[in-house]
Motif scaffolding. Sequence first.
Motif, PDB file in Angstrom:
ATOM      1  N   GLU A 116     -31.485   1.321  20.213  1.00  0.00           N
ATOM      2  CA  GLU A 116     -31.058   2.472  20.822  1.00  0.00           C
ATOM      3  C   GLU A 116     -30.976   3.535  19.744  1.00  0.00           C
ATOM      4  OE1 GLU A 116     -27.109   1.738  22.334  1.00  0.00           O
ATOM      5  OE2 GLU A 116     -28.157   0.690  24.062  1.00  0.00           O
ATOM      6  N   VAL A 117     -31.349   4.888  20.320  1.00  0.00           N
ATOM      7  CA  VAL A 117     -31.003   6.141  19.581  1.00  0.00           C
ATOM      8  C   VAL A 117     -30.311   7.052  20.216  1.00  0.00           C
ATOM      9  CG1 VAL A 117     -33.405   7.015  19.811  1.00  0.00           C
ATOM     10  CG2 VAL A 117     -32.103   7.569  17.621  1.00  0.00           C
ATOM     11  N   GLU A 118     -29.107   7.491  19.616  1.00  0.00           N
ATOM     12  CA  GLU A 118     -28.343   8.534  20.250  1.00  0.00           C
ATOM     13  C   GLU A 118     -28.864   9.886  19.928  1.00  0.00           C
ATOM     14  OE1 GLU A 118     -24.184   8.572  20.557  1.00  0.00           O
ATOM     15  OE2 GLU A 118     -24.075   6.379  20.828  1.00  0.00           O
ATOM     16  N   LEU A 119     -28.959  11.013  20.844  1.00  0.00           N
ATOM     17  CA  LEU A 119     -29.435  12.189  20.733  1.00  0.00           C
ATOM     18  C   LEU A 119     -28.513  13.395  21.144  1.00  0.00           C
ATOM     19  CD1 LEU A 119     -33.098  11.474  22.329  1.00  0.00           C
ATOM     20  CD2 LEU A 119     -32.315  11.290  19.927  1.00  0.00           C
ATOM     21  N   GLN A 120     -28.849  14.355  20.424  1.00  0.00           N
ATOM     22  CA  GLN A 120     -27.632  15.392  20.654  1.00  0.00           C
ATOM     23  C   GLN A 120     -28.050  16.361  21.920  1.00  0.00           C
ATOM     24  OE1 GLN A 120     -25.164  16.237  18.549  1.00  0.00           O
ATOM     25  NE2 GLN A 120     -25.849  14.313  17.679  1.00  0.00           N
ATOM     26  N   ASN A 121     -29.290  16.100  22.320  1.00  0.00           N
ATOM     27  CA  ASN A 121     -29.766  16.414  23.525  1.00  0.00           C
ATOM     28  C   ASN A 121     -30.884  16.030  24.130  1.00  0.00           C
ATOM     29  OD1 ASN A 121     -32.498  18.209  22.830  1.00  0.00           O
ATOM     30  ND2 ASN A 121     -31.228  19.140  21.265  1.00  0.00           N
ATOM     31  N   GLU A 122     -31.307  16.088  25.223  1.00  0.00           N
ATOM     32  CA  GLU A 122     -32.446  15.164  26.035  1.00  0.00           C
ATOM     33  C   GLU A 122     -33.529  15.435  25.479  1.00  0.00           C
ATOM     34  OE1 GLU A 122     -31.885  15.327  30.264  1.00  0.00           O
ATOM     35  OE2 GLU A 122     -29.931  14.420  30.167  1.00  0.00           O
ATOM     36  N   ASN A 123     -33.968  16.544  24.916  1.00  0.00           N
ATOM     37  CA  ASN A 123     -35.387  16.906  24.424  1.00  0.00           C
ATOM     38  C   ASN A 123     -35.524  16.752  22.810  1.00  0.00           C
ATOM     39  OD1 ASN A 123     -36.342  17.669  27.070  1.00  0.00           O
ATOM     40  ND2 ASN A 123     -35.122  19.562  26.927  1.00  0.00           N
ATOM     41  N   GLU A 124     -34.581  16.275  22.231  1.00  0.00           N
ATOM     42  CA  GLU A 124     -34.571  16.194  20.797  1.00  0.00           C
ATOM     43  C   GLU A 124     -35.480  15.169  20.412  1.00  0.00           C
ATOM     44  OE1 GLU A 124     -31.712  14.652  17.064  1.00  0.00           O
ATOM     45  OE2 GLU A 124     -30.764  14.846  19.281  1.00  0.00           O
ATOM     46  N   SER A 125     -36.380  15.506  19.403  1.00  0.00           N
ATOM     47  CA  SER A 125     -37.319  14.673  18.923  1.00  0.00           C
ATOM     48  C   SER A 125     -36.818  13.925  17.794  1.00  0.00           C
ATOM     49  CB  SER A 125     -38.607  15.508  18.612  1.00  0.00           C
ATOM     50  OG  SER A 125     -38.230  16.372  17.460  1.00  0.00           O
ATOM     51  N   PHE A 126     -37.478  12.607  17.509  1.00  0.00           N
ATOM     52  CA  PHE A 126     -37.160  11.869  16.493  1.00  0.00           C
ATOM     53  C   PHE A 126     -38.134  10.968  16.030  1.00  0.00           C
ATOM     54  CE2 PHE A 126     -36.504   9.667  20.455  1.00  0.00           C
ATOM     55  CZ  PHE A 126     -36.977   8.496  20.183  1.00  0.00           C
ATOM     56  N   GLU A 127     -38.167  10.393  14.628  1.00  0.00           N
ATOM     57  CA  GLU A 127     -39.078   9.774  14.033  1.00  0.00           C
ATOM     58  C   GLU A 127     -39.122   8.219  14.543  1.00  0.00           C
ATOM     59  OE1 GLU A 127     -39.998  10.076   9.832  1.00  0.00           O
ATOM     60  OE2 GLU A 127     -38.269  11.578   9.800  1.00  0.00           O
ATOM     61  N   LYS A 128     -40.158   7.669  15.006  1.00  0.00           N
ATOM     62  CA  LYS A 128     -40.042   6.119  15.257  1.00  0.00           C
ATOM     63  C   LYS A 128     -40.473   5.089  14.444  1.00  0.00           C
ATOM     64  CE  LYS A 128     -40.869   7.681  20.148  1.00  0.00           C
ATOM     65  NZ  LYS A 128     -41.927   7.786  21.414  1.00  0.00           N
ATOM     66  N   PRO A 129     -39.754   4.386  13.904  1.00  0.00           N
ATOM     67  CA  PRO A 129     -39.878   3.464  13.120  1.00  0.00           C
ATOM     68  C   PRO A 129     -41.139   2.328  13.646  1.00  0.00           C
ATOM     69  CG  PRO A 129     -37.725   3.202  13.910  1.00  0.00           C
ATOM     70  CD  PRO A 129     -38.256   4.133  14.551  1.00  0.00           C
ATOM     71  N   HIS A 130     -41.710   1.531  12.569  1.00  0.00           N
ATOM     72  CA  HIS A 130     -42.961   1.025  12.882  1.00  0.00           C
ATOM     73  C   HIS A 130     -42.693  -0.285  13.795  1.00  0.00           C
ATOM     74  CE1 HIS A 130     -42.015  -2.232  10.213  1.00  0.00           C
ATOM     75  NE2 HIS A 130     -41.389  -1.201   9.365  1.00  0.00           N
ATOM     76  N   TRP A 131     -41.379  -0.602  13.819  1.00  0.00           N
ATOM     77  CA  TRP A 131     -41.014  -1.833  14.828  1.00  0.00           C
ATOM     78  C   TRP A 131     -40.436  -1.468  16.088  1.00  0.00           C
ATOM     79  CZ3 TRP A 131     -36.078  -0.480  15.500  1.00  0.00           C
ATOM     80  CH2 TRP A 131     -35.552   0.115  14.431  1.00  0.00           C
ATOM     81  N   LEU A 132     -40.329  -0.249  16.430  1.00  0.00           N
ATOM     82  CA  LEU A 132     -40.064   0.156  17.833  1.00  0.00           C
ATOM     83  C   LEU A 132     -41.070  -0.038  18.656  1.00  0.00           C
ATOM     84  CD1 LEU A 132     -37.414   1.573  18.583  1.00  0.00           C
ATOM     85  CD2 LEU A 132     -38.474   3.807  18.697  1.00  0.00           C
ATOM     86  N   GLY A 133     -40.803  -0.627  19.955  1.00  0.00           N
ATOM     87  CA  GLY A 133     -41.928  -1.094  20.901  1.00  0.00           C
ATOM     88  C   GLY A 133     -41.717  -0.282  22.122  1.00  0.00           C
ATOM     89  N   LYS A 134     -41.780  -0.802  23.402  1.00  0.00           N
ATOM     90  CA  LYS A 134     -41.862  -0.117  24.648  1.00  0.00           C
ATOM     91  C   LYS A 134     -40.714   0.608  24.881  1.00  0.00           C
ATOM     92  CE  LYS A 134     -42.055  -1.340  29.490  1.00  0.00           C
ATOM     93  NZ  LYS A 134     -42.409  -2.546  30.078  1.00  0.00           N
ATOM     94  N   GLU A 135     -40.756   1.654  25.517  1.00  0.00           N
ATOM     95  CA  GLU A 135     -39.630   2.320  25.698  1.00  0.00           C
ATOM     96  C   GLU A 135     -39.031   1.690  26.999  1.00  0.00           C
ATOM     97  OE1 GLU A 135     -37.273   6.712  26.340  1.00  0.00           O
ATOM     98  OE2 GLU A 135     -39.350   6.773  25.600  1.00  0.00           O
ATOM     99  N   VAL A 136     -37.544   1.522  27.136  1.00  0.00           N
ATOM    100  CA  VAL A 136     -37.121   0.905  28.514  1.00  0.00           C
ATOM    101  C   VAL A 136     -35.835   1.898  28.893  1.00  0.00           C
ATOM    102  CG1 VAL A 136     -37.885  -1.389  28.117  1.00  0.00           C
ATOM    103  CG2 VAL A 136     -35.642  -0.662  27.153  1.00  0.00           C
ATOM    104  N   THR A 137     -35.615   3.138  28.531  1.00  0.00           N
ATOM    105  CA  THR A 137     -34.716   3.839  28.680  1.00  0.00           C
ATOM    106  C   THR A 137     -34.678   4.063  30.388  1.00  0.00           C
ATOM    107  OG1 THR A 137     -34.879   5.327  26.685  1.00  0.00           O
ATOM    108  CG2 THR A 137     -33.796   6.505  28.841  1.00  0.00           C
TER     109      THR A 137
END
Length: 157
Positions: A116-137
């Motif tokens: 999980e990654v917490e964001l300040q707003n719903e449109n905030e971008s973030f870098e994705k680590p190489h081990w991050l897989g399919k999104e299940v939000t």
Amino acid sequence: MIEIERKFLTLSDAFKGEAKRSFRIKQGFLNTNPDRTVRVRLKDDNGFLTVKGKSSDDGLSRFEWEKEISKSDAESLLGLCEEIVIDKIRYEIPYGNHIFEVDEFFGENAGLIIAEVELQNENESFEKPHWLGKEVTGQVKYYNAQLSKEPFNTWKK
């Protein structure tokens, strides 16, 4: 008091080598109604009582209120919780400008790992680590409250 987060599966356990800290969590639910969940958590030796509201339609945000309670109160309340208590290790991994929290589950949910990654707003971008897989939000089956009712080991593979 609004929590905004995105959830992902992981591609490997490479995150463990990048973790800055980890701790054991046991948590149970006094109420798993989708409109409001009430969670009791024991995080190492610290207790917490948390109330979460209904998720937004896209699953990105919801109301969250948390209060620290004593370890003995948390242990007592865990005894009143619904049947399955969640057991996991949480790893905290700094990556870019964010902290990823990765939960490795045990017991009835063994084999499941959720980042999980917490964001300040719903449109905030973030870098994705190489081990991050399919999104299940927004996929309810990955919510801890749901995992306490329908654990990972009961899913059809």
